[in-house]
Design a protein around this motif. Sequence first.
Motif, PDB file in Angstrom:
ATOM      1  N   LEU A 128       0.828  -1.211   0.000  1.00  0.00           N
ATOM      2  CA  LEU A 128       0.000   0.000   0.000  1.00  0.00           C
ATOM      3  C   LEU A 128       0.862   1.261   0.000  1.00  0.00           C
ATOM      4  CD1 LEU A 128      -2.743  -1.158   2.515  1.00  0.00           C
ATOM      5  CD2 LEU A 128      -3.084  -0.649   0.096  1.00  0.00           C
ATOM      6  N   GLY A 129       2.082   1.155   0.506  1.00  0.00           N
ATOM      7  CA  GLY A 129       2.979   2.307   0.551  1.00  0.00           C
ATOM      8  C   GLY A 129       3.553   2.706  -0.785  1.00  0.00           C
ATOM      9  N   THR A 130       3.185   2.005  -1.847  1.00  0.00           N
ATOM     10  CA  THR A 130       3.625   2.356  -3.205  1.00  0.00           C
ATOM     11  C   THR A 130       2.443   2.581  -4.141  1.00  0.00           C
ATOM     12  OG1 THR A 130       3.740   0.022  -3.894  1.00  0.00           O
ATOM     13  CG2 THR A 130       5.724   0.990  -2.926  1.00  0.00           C
ATOM     14  N   ALA A 131       1.225   2.565  -3.613  1.00  0.00           N
ATOM     15  CA  ALA A 131       0.034   2.560  -4.461  1.00  0.00           C
ATOM     16  C   ALA A 131      -0.625   3.922  -4.619  1.00  0.00           C
ATOM     17  CB  ALA A 131      -0.998   1.567  -3.903  1.00  0.00           C
ATOM     18  N   PHE A 132      -0.257   4.892  -3.799  1.00  0.00           N
ATOM     19  CA  PHE A 132      -0.939   6.185  -3.830  1.00  0.00           C
ATOM     20  C   PHE A 132       0.006   7.276  -4.338  1.00  0.00           C
ATOM     21  CE2 PHE A 132      -3.183   3.572  -0.759  1.00  0.00           C
ATOM     22  CZ  PHE A 132      -4.521   3.832  -1.039  1.00  0.00           C
ATOM     23  N   ASP A 133      -0.404   8.514  -4.184  1.00  0.00           N
ATOM     24  CA  ASP A 133       0.443   9.632  -4.579  1.00  0.00           C
ATOM     25  C   ASP A 133       1.640   9.717  -3.629  1.00  0.00           C
ATOM     26  OD1 ASP A 133      -0.171  11.898  -2.380  1.00  0.00           O
ATOM     27  OD2 ASP A 133      -2.008  10.799  -2.826  1.00  0.00           O
ATOM     28  N   PRO A 134       2.713  10.384  -4.020  1.00  0.00           N
ATOM     29  CA  PRO A 134       3.941  10.406  -3.212  1.00  0.00           C
ATOM     30  C   PRO A 134       3.738  10.853  -1.771  1.00  0.00           C
ATOM     31  CG  PRO A 134       4.386  11.265  -5.400  1.00  0.00           C
ATOM     32  CD  PRO A 134       2.906  11.054  -5.319  1.00  0.00           C
ATOM     33  N   GLU A 135       2.913  11.867  -1.556  1.00  0.00           N
ATOM     34  CA  GLU A 135       2.713  12.367  -0.199  1.00  0.00           C
ATOM     35  C   GLU A 135       2.036  11.321   0.683  1.00  0.00           C
ATOM     36  OE1 GLU A 135       0.574  16.127   2.155  1.00  0.00           O
ATOM     37  OE2 GLU A 135       0.609  16.056  -0.038  1.00  0.00           O
ATOM     38  N   THR A 136       1.005  10.667   0.145  1.00  0.00           N
ATOM     39  CA  THR A 136       0.306   9.625   0.900  1.00  0.00           C
ATOM     40  C   THR A 136       1.215   8.422   1.134  1.00  0.00           C
ATOM     41  OG1 THR A 136      -1.813  10.312  -0.050  1.00  0.00           O
ATOM     42  CG2 THR A 136      -1.730   8.131   0.954  1.00  0.00           C
ATOM     43  N   ASN A 137       1.988   8.064   0.115  1.00  0.00           N
ATOM     44  CA  ASN A 137       2.933   6.951   0.271  1.00  0.00           C
ATOM     45  C   ASN A 137       3.931   7.224   1.391  1.00  0.00           C
ATOM     46  OD1 ASN A 137       1.734   5.524  -1.792  1.00  0.00           O
ATOM     47  ND2 ASN A 137       3.232   6.097  -3.338  1.00  0.00           N
ATOM     48  N   ASP A 138       4.409   8.465   1.470  1.00  0.00           N
ATOM     49  CA  ASP A 138       5.359   8.818   2.534  1.00  0.00           C
ATOM     50  C   ASP A 138       4.730   8.625   3.915  1.00  0.00           C
ATOM     51  OD1 ASP A 138       7.327   9.434   0.740  1.00  0.00           O
ATOM     52  OD2 ASP A 138       6.993  11.598   0.777  1.00  0.00           O
ATOM     53  N   ALA A 139       3.471   9.044   4.050  1.00  0.00           N
ATOM     54  CA  ALA A 139       2.781   8.903   5.337  1.00  0.00           C
ATOM     55  C   ALA A 139       2.570   7.430   5.683  1.00  0.00           C
ATOM     56  CB  ALA A 139       1.441   9.634   5.288  1.00  0.00           C
ATOM     57  N   LEU A 140       2.209   6.622   4.689  1.00  0.00           N
ATOM     58  CA  LEU A 140       2.011   5.189   4.921  1.00  0.00           C
ATOM     59  C   LEU A 140       3.325   4.498   5.276  1.00  0.00           C
ATOM     60  CD1 LEU A 140      -0.440   4.383   1.972  1.00  0.00           C
ATOM     61  CD2 LEU A 140      -1.012   4.488   4.397  1.00  0.00           C
ATOM     62  N   ASN A 141       4.390   4.880   4.601  1.00  0.00           N
ATOM     63  CA  ASN A 141       5.691   4.276   4.880  1.00  0.00           C
ATOM     64  C   ASN A 141       6.238   4.708   6.235  1.00  0.00           C
ATOM     65  OD1 ASN A 141       6.177   2.612   2.555  1.00  0.00           O
ATOM     66  ND2 ASN A 141       6.458   4.475   1.350  1.00  0.00           N
ATOM     67  N   ASP A 142       5.899   5.908   6.665  1.00  0.00           N
ATOM     68  CA  ASP A 142       6.281   6.341   8.012  1.00  0.00           C
ATOM     69  C   ASP A 142       5.619   5.446   9.063  1.00  0.00           C
ATOM     70  OD1 ASP A 142       7.910   8.358   7.134  1.00  0.00           O
ATOM     71  OD2 ASP A 142       6.427   9.958   7.388  1.00  0.00           O
ATOM     72  N   ALA A 143       4.343   5.151   8.837  1.00  0.00           N
ATOM     73  CA  ALA A 143       3.622   4.270   9.757  1.00  0.00           C
ATOM     74  C   ALA A 143       4.235   2.871   9.745  1.00  0.00           C
ATOM     75  CB  ALA A 143       2.141   4.216   9.386  1.00  0.00           C
ATOM     76  N   LYS A 144       4.578   2.382   8.547  1.00  0.00           N
ATOM     77  CA  LYS A 144       5.200   1.055   8.440  1.00  0.00           C
ATOM     78  C   LYS A 144       6.545   1.018   9.171  1.00  0.00           C
ATOM     79  CE  LYS A 144       7.365  -0.225   4.676  1.00  0.00           C
ATOM     80  NZ  LYS A 144       8.709  -0.679   5.140  1.00  0.00           N
ATOM     81  N   THR A 145       7.336   2.069   8.998  1.00  0.00           N
ATOM     82  CA  THR A 145       8.628   2.142   9.667  1.00  0.00           C
ATOM     83  C   THR A 145       8.467   2.126  11.181  1.00  0.00           C
ATOM     84  OG1 THR A 145       9.614   3.370   7.821  1.00  0.00           O
ATOM     85  CG2 THR A 145      10.722   3.523   9.955  1.00  0.00           C
ATOM     86  N   ASN A 146       7.502   2.883  11.676  1.00  0.00           N
ATOM     87  CA  ASN A 146       7.240   2.905  13.119  1.00  0.00           C
ATOM     88  C   ASN A 146       6.824   1.531  13.627  1.00  0.00           C
ATOM     89  OD1 ASN A 146       7.821   5.628  13.135  1.00  0.00           O
ATOM     90  ND2 ASN A 146       5.684   6.279  13.065  1.00  0.00           N
ATOM     91  N   PHE A 147       6.034   0.833  12.822  1.00  0.00           N
ATOM     92  CA  PHE A 147       5.615  -0.520  13.220  1.00  0.00           C
ATOM     93  C   PHE A 147       6.805  -1.469  13.232  1.00  0.00           C
ATOM     94  CE2 PHE A 147       3.973  -4.785  12.429  1.00  0.00           C
ATOM     95  CZ  PHE A 147       2.985  -4.873  13.401  1.00  0.00           C
ATOM     96  N   GLU A 148       7.686  -1.353  12.261  1.00  0.00           N
ATOM     97  CA  GLU A 148       8.867  -2.213  12.201  1.00  0.00           C
ATOM     98  C   GLU A 148       9.804  -1.939  13.378  1.00  0.00           C
ATOM     99  OE1 GLU A 148       9.517  -3.082   7.448  1.00  0.00           O
ATOM    100  OE2 GLU A 148      10.038  -1.106   8.218  1.00  0.00           O
ATOM    101  N   ILE A 149       9.917  -0.679  13.772  1.00  0.00           N
ATOM    102  CA  ILE A 149      10.748  -0.331  14.933  1.00  0.00           C
ATOM    103  C   ILE A 149      10.174  -0.967  16.199  1.00  0.00           C
ATOM    104  CG2 ILE A 149      11.495   1.568  16.424  1.00  0.00           C
ATOM    105  CD1 ILE A 149      11.669   3.316  13.911  1.00  0.00           C
ATOM    106  N   ALA A 150       8.854  -0.871  16.345  1.00  0.00           N
ATOM    107  CA  ALA A 150       8.198  -1.490  17.501  1.00  0.00           C
ATOM    108  C   ALA A 150       8.385  -3.007  17.472  1.00  0.00           C
ATOM    109  CB  ALA A 150       6.712  -1.131  17.510  1.00  0.00           C
ATOM    110  N   SER A 151       8.294  -3.596  16.291  1.00  0.00           N
ATOM    111  CA  SER A 151       8.466  -5.051  16.160  1.00  0.00           C
ATOM    112  C   SER A 151       9.879  -5.476  16.539  1.00  0.00           C
ATOM    113  CB  SER A 151       8.155  -5.484  14.727  1.00  0.00           C
ATOM    114  OG  SER A 151       6.809  -5.209  14.389  1.00  0.00           O
TER     115      SER A 151
END
Length: 264
Positions: A128-151
């Motif tokens: 999903l982090g590659t499916a939207f416009d660049p700004e939305t993708n950045d926000a989604l990837n930030d959330a993914k990164t935060n989840f990976e850090i927590a994991s």
Amino acid sequence: MVFGAHLLILAITMTQSSESLSFTTKTPQACCFSRRSIIPTLLIPPITAIIIFSPTQNVYASEGTQNYDQYKYVLQLSADYYIFDLLPLVKDVNEWESVAQLFNSRQGRSGGQPSKIERDFINPMRILGTAFDPETNDALNDAKTNFEIASSKIIKITKGSARDLPIEQPKGAEKDLLKAWDEGRIAINKLFAVLNKEIGKSELVPITSSYPRSEKVYKNYVKKYKQCQNRGGPQLSKAWGGLMTTGYLQDSCGIPPIDEIFYQ
């Protein structure tokens, strides 16, 4: 390239129109043309229609919506899992071995197998982090990164845990693990908020202390799904049910429709 194509179509339309139509300026009201000259121009679509229905207007939205519709069920069921199944394991020190297994990939001769967390959480986030416009993708990837850090924090805290070989946990480990779980929850909620805003629907339900989704419905769905998989999936399960000695064909799967689970 697409804008140039529109201009090319416009140029062709204007050229064909000038070749087909015969205007006369003898009188102000004498704009006349033959029936034969009308036919070629009617075969050319209006430029306004091409612009209005051009798929290039919002190609990101189209791709993003398709990916969202494909993965929204996985994401919501994963949120159910995160609070209904994973949280009780996190709170029980004796279950930390199970927690570690959920977050760690399995390595084998045929190659590595993704962990449950990678398969059900991180992979959908990545797509999903590659499916939207660049700004939305950045926000989604930030959330993914935060989840990976927590994991990664959860993996570090539960590393080496075993039921049969209890080890002394560092002071504050239980509190740290619960905090890491909560950081993952916040990352999931951030992802859901971005997707809900982008799609224009409040479908994805965030994980809160008053989580409104039914644990009973979720547990029943998981139970039915596992039973069905143990019988070879829906097709083999149907055949297996027909061989039962009850005297009638029985649907041995009985998995509720996914929309019933998603929309509660």
